[in-house]
Design an enzyme around this catalytic site. Structure first.
Site, PDB file in Angstrom:
ATOM      1  CG  ASP A 118       3.762   8.326  -9.458  1.00 12.23           C
ATOM      2  OD1 ASP A 118       4.638   8.321  -8.560  1.00 12.23           O
ATOM      3  OD2 ASP A 118       3.297   7.306  -9.790  1.00 12.23           O
ATOM      4  CG  ASP A 136       8.011   5.805  -8.241  1.00 12.41           C
ATOM      5  OD1 ASP A 136       7.689   5.085  -7.227  1.00 12.41           O
ATOM      6  OD2 ASP A 136       7.097   6.607  -8.953  1.00 12.41           O
TER       7      ASP A 136
END
Length: 166
Positions: A118, A136
């Site tokens: 991430d 995401d």
């Protein structure tokens, strides 16, 4: 373009953008050594390895947990693609493609590295949003699409009535 083809295009585009962004940032830059990269007063690019699922829930430190999450992602992705092939609307197919593409992108990370890479961090003042990636964001957009599609009126299956003859 038929709904299933639109969904597949969304899946492959999501997967390609997700993996290209992760590989480019991690292996093609010095982000790990020079983070955070400030994009402005409300956003940074940083490196976070998420061993859990969304929002860092269900953190997995062992190999068993990691592979269980990979398997769940794979099964969910197959189910989403089957549903997508039967989708009657472009919005539904697009939403399912976004979710499946995001799930596959994160599953690739988890299988290859043991965690999901991430890198986008949004914040303002003392508020901090979780760190996320393109997969995401696509999953969230897909869920919004599912909700919007579910709010649309169902198409009528009754034949149109003819006006009475006078």
């Amino acid at each position: 373009m038929t709904p299933p083809r639109l969904g597949l295009a969304a899946l492959f585009l999501t997967l390609a953008l997700d993996q290209a962004s992760k590989l480019g940032l991690y292996f093609g830059t010095d982000l790990v050594l020079t983070q955070p990269w400030r994009l402005g007063p409300y956003a940074d690019i940083i490196v976070v390895w998420n061993k859990g699922v969304s929002y860092g829930l269900f953190q997995q430190d062992g190999a068993l947990g990691r592979w269980i999450l990979v398997a769940i992602s794979a099964v969910a992705s197959v189910a989403l693609v089957v549903w997508m092939r039967r989708a009657g609307t472009g919005l539904l197919a697009l939403a399912l493609g976004l979710i499946a593409g995001g799930a596959i992108g994160n599953a690739i990370d988890r299988a290859a590295y043991g965690a999901v890479f991430d890198f986008v961090h949004l914040h303002a003042g003392g508020w901090s949003w979780y760190v996320f990636n393109i997969a995401d964001a696509a999953i969230v957009a897909g869920v919004v699409g599912l909700v919007l599609d579910s709010l649309r009126p169902a198409p009528s299956t009754e034949p149109a009535q003819k006006p009475p003859h006078m």
